[in-house]
Design a protein around this motif. Sequence first.
Motif, PDB file in Angstrom:
ATOM      1  N   ILE A  73       0.880  -1.174   0.000  1.00  0.00           N
ATOM      2  CA  ILE A  73       0.000   0.000   0.000  1.00  0.00           C
ATOM      3  C   ILE A  73       0.920   1.227   0.000  1.00  0.00           C
ATOM      4  CG2 ILE A  73      -1.878   1.215   1.169  1.00  0.00           C
ATOM      5  CD1 ILE A  73      -2.518  -1.447   2.584  1.00  0.00           C
ATOM      6  N   PRO A  74       1.415   1.602  -1.183  1.00  0.00           N
ATOM      7  CA  PRO A  74       2.435   2.653  -1.244  1.00  0.00           C
ATOM      8  C   PRO A  74       1.917   4.023  -0.808  1.00  0.00           C
ATOM      9  CG  PRO A  74       1.967   1.769  -3.445  1.00  0.00           C
ATOM     10  CD  PRO A  74       1.095   1.053  -2.476  1.00  0.00           C
ATOM     11  N   VAL A  75       2.808   4.760  -0.183  1.00  0.00           N
ATOM     12  CA  VAL A  75       2.550   6.153   0.164  1.00  0.00           C
ATOM     13  C   VAL A  75       3.135   6.989  -0.965  1.00  0.00           C
ATOM     14  CG1 VAL A  75       3.091   7.995   1.799  1.00  0.00           C
ATOM     15  CG2 VAL A  75       2.664   5.666   2.629  1.00  0.00           C
ATOM     16  N   TYR A  76       2.330   7.864  -1.526  1.00  0.00           N
ATOM     17  CA  TYR A  76       2.789   8.716  -2.622  1.00  0.00           C
ATOM     18  C   TYR A  76       2.992  10.133  -2.116  1.00  0.00           C
ATOM     19  CZ  TYR A  76       1.340   4.861  -5.587  1.00  0.00           C
ATOM     20  OH  TYR A  76       1.216   3.627  -6.160  1.00  0.00           O
ATOM     21  N   LEU A  77       4.176  10.667  -2.320  1.00  0.00           N
ATOM     22  CA  LEU A  77       4.463  12.052  -1.951  1.00  0.00           C
ATOM     23  C   LEU A  77       4.442  12.965  -3.172  1.00  0.00           C
ATOM     24  CD1 LEU A  77       7.297  11.473   0.680  1.00  0.00           C
ATOM     25  CD2 LEU A  77       4.847  11.756   1.056  1.00  0.00           C
ATOM     26  N   TYR A  78       4.355  12.393  -4.354  1.00  0.00           N
ATOM     27  CA  TYR A  78       4.133  13.069  -5.634  1.00  0.00           C
ATOM     28  C   TYR A  78       5.256  13.966  -6.121  1.00  0.00           C
ATOM     29  CZ  TYR A  78      -0.512  11.245  -5.009  1.00  0.00           C
ATOM     30  OH  TYR A  78      -1.566  10.400  -4.816  1.00  0.00           O
ATOM     31  N   GLU A  79       6.195  14.330  -5.290  1.00  0.00           N
ATOM     32  CA  GLU A  79       7.311  15.175  -5.713  1.00  0.00           C
ATOM     33  C   GLU A  79       8.622  14.446  -5.485  1.00  0.00           C
ATOM     34  OE1 GLU A  79       7.455  18.240  -7.085  1.00  0.00           O
ATOM     35  OE2 GLU A  79       5.273  18.329  -7.202  1.00  0.00           O
ATOM     36  N   LYS A  80       9.431  14.342  -6.507  1.00  0.00           N
ATOM     37  CA  LYS A  80      10.728  13.673  -6.411  1.00  0.00           C
ATOM     38  C   LYS A  80      11.601  14.337  -5.349  1.00  0.00           C
ATOM     39  CE  LYS A  80      14.131  11.063  -8.081  1.00  0.00           C
ATOM     40  NZ  LYS A  80      14.185   9.638  -8.031  1.00  0.00           N
ATOM     41  N   PHE A  81      11.566  15.668  -5.279  1.00  0.00           N
ATOM     42  CA  PHE A  81      12.385  16.393  -4.315  1.00  0.00           C
ATOM     43  C   PHE A  81      12.039  16.007  -2.879  1.00  0.00           C
ATOM     44  CE2 PHE A  81      13.228  20.062  -1.574  1.00  0.00           C
ATOM     45  CZ  PHE A  81      14.602  20.148  -1.733  1.00  0.00           C
ATOM     46  N   ILE A  82      10.753  15.858  -2.590  1.00  0.00           N
ATOM     47  CA  ILE A  82      10.332  15.459  -1.235  1.00  0.00           C
ATOM     48  C   ILE A  82      10.865  14.069  -0.920  1.00  0.00           C
ATOM     49  CG2 ILE A  82       8.357  14.940   0.246  1.00  0.00           C
ATOM     50  CD1 ILE A  82       6.806  17.092  -1.330  1.00  0.00           C
ATOM     51  N   TRP A  83      10.764  13.145  -1.908  1.00  0.00           N
ATOM     52  CA  TRP A  83      11.287  11.795  -1.685  1.00  0.00           C
ATOM     53  C   TRP A  83      12.792  11.808  -1.462  1.00  0.00           C
ATOM     54  CZ3 TRP A  83       9.358   7.757   0.267  1.00  0.00           C
ATOM     55  CH2 TRP A  83       8.034   7.385   0.038  1.00  0.00           C
ATOM     56  N   ILE A  84      13.508  12.689  -2.152  1.00  0.00           N
ATOM     57  CA  ILE A  84      14.960  12.776  -1.957  1.00  0.00           C
ATOM     58  C   ILE A  84      15.271  13.182  -0.515  1.00  0.00           C
ATOM     59  CG2 ILE A  84      17.045  14.079  -2.588  1.00  0.00           C
ATOM     60  CD1 ILE A  84      15.976  14.070  -5.492  1.00  0.00           C
ATOM     61  N   ILE A  85      14.557  14.160   0.009  1.00  0.00           N
ATOM     62  CA  ILE A  85      14.753  14.595   1.399  1.00  0.00           C
ATOM     63  C   ILE A  85      14.427  13.450   2.360  1.00  0.00           C
ATOM     64  CG2 ILE A  85      13.988  16.204   3.191  1.00  0.00           C
ATOM     65  CD1 ILE A  85      15.692  17.460   0.914  1.00  0.00           C
ATOM     66  N   VAL A  86      13.301  12.770   2.131  1.00  0.00           N
ATOM     67  CA  VAL A  86      12.903  11.636   2.980  1.00  0.00           C
ATOM     68  C   VAL A  86      13.950  10.530   2.892  1.00  0.00           C
ATOM     69  CG1 VAL A  86      11.160   9.828   3.288  1.00  0.00           C
ATOM     70  CG2 VAL A  86      10.447  12.186   2.881  1.00  0.00           C
ATOM     71  N   ASN A  87      14.450  10.257   1.690  1.00  0.00           N
ATOM     72  CA  ASN A  87      15.477   9.234   1.516  1.00  0.00           C
ATOM     73  C   ASN A  87      16.757   9.581   2.277  1.00  0.00           C
ATOM     74  OD1 ASN A  87      13.720   7.867  -0.137  1.00  0.00           O
ATOM     75  ND2 ASN A  87      14.863   8.217  -2.013  1.00  0.00           N
ATOM     76  N   ILE A  88      17.164  10.836   2.238  1.00  0.00           N
ATOM     77  CA  ILE A  88      18.379  11.261   2.947  1.00  0.00           C
ATOM     78  C   ILE A  88      18.200  11.071   4.456  1.00  0.00           C
ATOM     79  CG2 ILE A  88      19.796  13.275   3.553  1.00  0.00           C
ATOM     80  CD1 ILE A  88      19.373  14.180   0.583  1.00  0.00           C
ATOM     81  N   ILE A  89      17.039  11.434   4.971  1.00  0.00           N
ATOM     82  CA  ILE A  89      16.761  11.238   6.400  1.00  0.00           C
ATOM     83  C   ILE A  89      16.772   9.749   6.736  1.00  0.00           C
ATOM     84  CG2 ILE A  89      14.989  11.476   8.194  1.00  0.00           C
ATOM     85  CD1 ILE A  89      14.176  14.129   6.713  1.00  0.00           C
ATOM     86  N   THR A  90      16.172   8.935   5.873  1.00  0.00           N
ATOM     87  CA  THR A  90      16.127   7.489   6.091  1.00  0.00           C
ATOM     88  C   THR A  90      17.526   6.891   6.049  1.00  0.00           C
ATOM     89  OG1 THR A  90      13.928   7.435   5.082  1.00  0.00           O
ATOM     90  CG2 THR A  90      15.080   5.339   5.300  1.00  0.00           C
ATOM     91  N   ILE A  91      18.342   7.337   5.128  1.00  0.00           N
ATOM     92  CA  ILE A  91      19.739   6.879   5.052  1.00  0.00           C
ATOM     93  C   ILE A  91      20.447   7.174   6.372  1.00  0.00           C
ATOM     94  CG2 ILE A  91      21.979   7.396   3.992  1.00  0.00           C
ATOM     95  CD1 ILE A  91      20.386   7.778   1.325  1.00  0.00           C
ATOM     96  N   PHE A  92      20.267   8.377   6.872  1.00  0.00           N
ATOM     97  CA  PHE A  92      20.900   8.771   8.135  1.00  0.00           C
ATOM     98  C   PHE A  92      20.430   7.870   9.286  1.00  0.00           C
ATOM     99  CE2 PHE A  92      20.619  11.192  12.104  1.00  0.00           C
ATOM    100  CZ  PHE A  92      21.969  11.429  12.326  1.00  0.00           C
ATOM    101  N   VAL A  93      19.143   7.588   9.345  1.00  0.00           N
ATOM    102  CA  VAL A  93      18.598   6.752  10.423  1.00  0.00           C
ATOM    103  C   VAL A  93      19.171   5.341  10.365  1.00  0.00           C
ATOM    104  CG1 VAL A  93      16.479   5.711  11.332  1.00  0.00           C
ATOM    105  CG2 VAL A  93      16.493   8.114  10.673  1.00  0.00           C
ATOM    106  N   PHE A  94      19.230   4.750   9.172  1.00  0.00           N
ATOM    107  CA  PHE A  94      19.807   3.416   9.052  1.00  0.00           C
ATOM    108  C   PHE A  94      21.291   3.429   9.433  1.00  0.00           C
ATOM    109  CE2 PHE A  94      16.114   2.079   6.524  1.00  0.00           C
ATOM    110  CZ  PHE A  94      15.925   0.809   7.028  1.00  0.00           C
ATOM    111  N   TYR A  95      22.019   4.411   8.943  1.00  0.00           N
ATOM    112  CA  TYR A  95      23.454   4.458   9.236  1.00  0.00           C
ATOM    113  C   TYR A  95      23.713   4.650  10.728  1.00  0.00           C
ATOM    114  CZ  TYR A  95      28.370   5.485   8.994  1.00  0.00           C
ATOM    115  OH  TYR A  95      29.726   5.456   9.200  1.00  0.00           O
TER     116      TYR A  95
END
Length: 100
Positions: A73-95
Amino acid sequence: MNNISNQNNKIFWLAPIVVLVIGILPLPIGYYTLSRLVVSVSALYFAYNFYKKNDNKNIWIFGFIAILYNPIIPVYLYEKFIWIIVNIITIFVFYKNKNI
């Protein structure tokens, strides 16, 4: 046995980081579905390990990540830029939590 456990742990923090970094590039939708699967499974792995350690804060954090990136059940944020920010935060959390 401990060496095998460390290798599994390394896979579960390194794989989502790699797929999220690659996901910054413009790629076909199939890649993003695969990346959602990798990140959500890894987040569930971390949430379970934090559950065993009774670390409620990190259970919630990784549970949220698992829901956000789930491919069913995917969550859509509709903007690539928003996903990039979310991805960077997620990368930091995993690391930050790589040594669970």
